[in-house]
Design an enzyme around this catalytic site. Structure first.
Site, short mmCIF file in Angstrom:
data_model
loop_
_atom_site.label_atom_id
_atom_site.label_comp_id
_atom_site.label_asym_id
_atom_site.label_seq_id
_atom_site.Cartn_x
_atom_site.Cartn_y
_atom_site.Cartn_z
N ALA A 8 50.69 -66.63 2.02
CA ALA A 8 50.35 -68.23 1.59
C ALA A 8 51.43 -69.17 2.06
CB ALA A 8 50.17 -68.11 0.05
N GLY A 10 51.47 -70.50 5.28
CA GLY A 10 51.21 -71.30 6.51
C GLY A 10 50.75 -72.82 5.99
N ARG A 14 44.85 -76.94 10.93
CA ARG A 14 43.55 -77.29 11.29
C ARG A 14 42.77 -77.97 10.02
NH1 ARG A 14 42.62 -71.15 13.63
NH2 ARG A 14 44.55 -70.92 12.29
N GLN A 73 59.30 -67.62 2.83
CA GLN A 73 59.37 -67.50 4.48
C GLN A 73 59.55 -68.92 5.09
OE1 GLN A 73 55.51 -67.19 6.36
NE2 GLN A 73 56.39 -66.43 8.31
N ASN A 170 38.77 -58.77 12.69
CA ASN A 170 39.70 -58.51 11.55
C ASN A 170 39.57 -59.67 10.46
OD1 ASN A 170 42.00 -57.78 10.12
ND2 ASN A 170 43.32 -59.25 11.77
N ARG A 329 33.12 -88.64 -23.93
CA ARG A 329 34.67 -88.41 -23.17
C ARG A 329 35.37 -87.49 -24.03
NH1 ARG A 329 36.77 -94.41 -23.04
NH2 ARG A 329 38.74 -92.91 -22.52
N TYR A 362 29.95 -98.75 -27.97
CA TYR A 362 31.19 -97.76 -27.92
C TYR A 362 31.32 -97.38 -28.98
CZ TYR A 362 36.09 -96.65 -27.14
OH TYR A 362 37.14 -95.93 -26.98
N ALA A 419 23.07 -107.58 -38.77
CA ALA A 419 23.14 -107.72 -37.35
C ALA A 419 24.07 -108.76 -37.18
CB ALA A 419 21.86 -108.12 -36.84
N ARG A 436 29.07 -113.20 -40.35
CA ARG A 436 28.67 -113.96 -39.31
C ARG A 436 28.57 -115.34 -39.65
NH1 ARG A 436 22.94 -111.13 -39.26
NH2 ARG A 436 21.95 -112.24 -40.63
C1 UD1 Z 1 44.55 -64.14 11.21
C2 UD1 Z 1 44.75 -62.81 12.08
C3 UD1 Z 1 43.32 -62.38 12.66
C4 UD1 Z 1 42.27 -62.41 11.46
C5 UD1 Z 1 42.17 -63.81 10.80
C6 UD1 Z 1 41.22 -63.39 9.50
C7 UD1 Z 1 47.05 -62.95 12.65
C8 UD1 Z 1 47.99 -62.69 13.75
N1 UD1 Z 1 45.69 -62.79 13.01
O1 UD1 Z 1 44.36 -65.22 11.89
O2 UD1 Z 1 43.34 -61.22 13.39
O3 UD1 Z 1 40.91 -62.33 12.13
O4 UD1 Z 1 43.42 -64.15 10.03
O5 UD1 Z 1 40.88 -64.66 8.70
O6 UD1 Z 1 47.53 -62.28 11.43
N2 UD1 Z 1 50.83 -67.30 6.96
C9 UD1 Z 1 51.97 -67.28 6.53
N3 UD1 Z 1 53.12 -67.32 7.51
C10 UD1 Z 1 52.78 -67.45 8.87
C11 UD1 Z 1 51.69 -67.60 9.20
C12 UD1 Z 1 50.46 -67.49 8.44
O7 UD1 Z 1 52.07 -66.84 5.30
O8 UD1 Z 1 53.95 -67.70 9.17
C13 UD1 Z 1 49.40 -67.23 6.18
C14 UD1 Z 1 48.51 -68.22 6.15
O9 UD1 Z 1 48.96 -69.06 4.88
C15 UD1 Z 1 47.20 -67.60 5.87
C16 UD1 Z 1 47.24 -66.12 6.47
O10 UD1 Z 1 48.75 -66.13 6.74
O11 UD1 Z 1 46.83 -67.57 4.50
C17 UD1 Z 1 46.61 -66.20 8.07
O12 UD1 Z 1 47.14 -67.02 8.72
P1 UD1 Z 1 46.24 -68.01 9.80
O13 UD1 Z 1 47.19 -68.72 10.75
O14 UD1 Z 1 45.27 -68.76 9.19
O15 UD1 Z 1 45.70 -66.91 10.74
P2 UD1 Z 1 44.56 -66.77 11.81
O16 UD1 Z 1 44.73 -67.57 13.09
O17 UD1 Z 1 43.43 -67.04 10.92
CA CA Z 2 42.80 -67.91 9.06
#
Ligand code: UD1
Ligand code: CA
Length: 450
Positions: A8, A10, A14, A73, A170, A329, A362, A419, A436
């Protein structure tokens, strides 16, 4: 022993969002919460969350779940780099490591169970989930033989045209033998189109890699952009509606309604079009909700009808009619057999059984007894500009149209308010109160000399 790690860290470039991707909401829960809950049956010894982009925000959101170890990370150099961060954390650990991509939110718990069980019985070094997708664009392609042995995973962007025609993809969900993985993790290279360390490359390095193809490819939808987020929302909503249809709920126009995972329904509930039920709402038997209503953390008894209305953080008894165009509410508590009519707002107030507030009112910070009849346009003036004050009305009392009850104020039982009154002093049981200005009528006014 089993450890679960969710990736988690990344950014989710996009998505084009200020919110980290794994915190994007889907049917009332974040992506990462959904991923975590897909592993709930396994009762892992360790639950690890790899965080990086906006790590603090992700941690703050997930800490309340309890039992999670956060691993940082920094920088985020790919999924393989993410799992490398576990090397010191899981030193000496013996058992399986289940790796879940944080952006694959529709997995069913049964599917994860099958993956881990299959892995344990085959004795593979890694077993990964795969799916045959009609449109595999963007996913890594899995190369496997007919016995389910995997030789390699190649990312979409690194594939040749021929490799791209393979639609076995994958899912980003892997069960590893941790020791075997730990041995190859340090040898990953960045020799790919993105110059990142790929977790997927470990598969070709491990002696025995297998895959398990999911029966329902919808489960492994990964979310990289808002189109995919919307598709997943649609799938999830359909799952939820189908579940509740199977439990005895009628939807008149299912596609136009949305539900949250935590809401629940009794039998013979009818959900009319354009109705949205969120949070931990509980709807009793024989309720009819909608059209055009929004309920959030609403608790409704049996036989309640809600038409074109909003109910939030409120509790409603049995056989109550709400709306059209009412607004309950937070901390509104409406008793059995009450009626809340059009353009009525109720906040932090208790209404006894059989009480009716039918039009344009109210009611805030008030306690109303049983069988009170609140006249059209009655207002509890609860705010003096600084503080809020309470209004109390006893059983069987009536307020006339356009009454203003200036709080703090107490109205007894069986009281009648004339009233148009502005009531500022307490009224005892059985009294008539009128406050009133006296009417003055000047006869012949139209004919007066000018
Ligand atoms: C990845 C897989 C791909 C697969 C796809 C499925 C790799 C290289 N590729 O691609 O084969 O088909 O998922 O959905 O693994 N993340 C980190 N640290 C990082 C990069 C990513 O924690 O440095 C986490 C992201 O937050 C995300 C997950 O890893 O939750 C997947 O990363 P993402 O960049 O979405 O991989 P895909 O390109 O979708
Ligand atoms: Ca992905």
């Amino acid at each position: 022993m089993l450890a679960v790690a969710v990736l988690a860290a990344g950014k989710g470039t996009r998505m084009k969002s200020a919110l980290p991707k794994v915190l994007q909401p889907l049917a009332g829960a974040t992506l990462v919460e959904r991923v975590l809950s897909s592993a709930r049956n396994l009762q892992p010894e360790r639950r690890l969350l790899i965080v990086g982009h906006q790590a603090e925000r992700v941690e703050d959101q997930l800490k309340p779940l309890g039992g999670l170890e956060f691993v940082l990370q920094q920088p985020q150099n790919g999924t393989g780099h993410a799992v490398q961060q576990l090397l010191p954390v899981l030193e000496g650990f013996e058992g399986e490591l289940l790796v879940l991509n944080g952006d694959v939110p529709l997995l069913r718990a049964d599917t994860i169970d099958a993956l881990v069980n299959g892995h344990r019985s085959s004795g593979a070094d890694v077993t990964l989930l795969t799916a045959r997708l009609e449109d595999p664009t963007g996913y890594g392609r899995v190369f496997a033989d007919e016995k389910g042995m995997v030789s390699a995973i190649v990312e979409h962007r690194d594939c040749s045209d021929e490799q791209r025609s393979n639609n076995l993809t994958n899912a980003g969900i892997y069960c590893f033998n941790w020791k075997a993985l730990a041995a190859v993790l340090p040898t990953l290279s960045t020799d790919n189109d993105q110059g990142e360390l790929y977790l997927t490359d470990t598969v070709a390095m491990l002696p025995k890699a297998m895959h398990l193809e999911v029966a329902d490819p919808d489960e492994v939808n990964g979310i990289n952009n808002r189109r995919q987020l919307a598709q997943c929302e649609e799938l999830l909503q359909q799952r939820l509606r189908h579940h509740w249809m199977d439990e005895g709920v009628t939807f008149i126009d299912p596609q136009s309604c949305t539900l949250s995972e935590a809401c629940s329904f009794g039998r013979d509930v009818v959900i009319e079009p354009q109705t949205h039920i969120r949070g931990r709402s509980e709807i009793g038997d024989n309720c009819r909700i909608g059209p055009g209503s929004l309920l959030e953390n609403a608790t409704l008894g049996e036989g309640v009808s809600v038409v074109h209305s909003v109910v939030r953080d409120a509790t409603v008894g049995n056989n109550v009619a709400i709306g059209p165009f009412a607004h309950l509410r937070p901390a509104a508590e409406v008793g059995d057999d009450c009626r809340i009519g059009n353009f009525v707002e109720v906040k932090k107030s208790q209404l006894g059984a059989g009480t009716k507030v039918n039009h344009l009112s109210y009611i805030g910070d008030a306690s109303l007894g049983k069988n009170v009849n609140v006249g059209a346009g009655t207002i509890t003036a609860n705010y003096d500009g600084v503080r809020k004050h309470r209004t109390v009305i006893g059983d069987n009392s009536k307020t006339g149209a356009n009454s203003v009850l200036v709080a703090p104020i107490s109205i007894g039982n069986q009281v009648t308010i004339g009233a148009g009154s502005t009531i500022t002093k307490d009224v005892g049981d059985g009294a008539l109160a009128i406050g009133r200005a006296k009417q003055m009528t000047k006869e012949g006014w139209a004919q007066r000399p000018v």
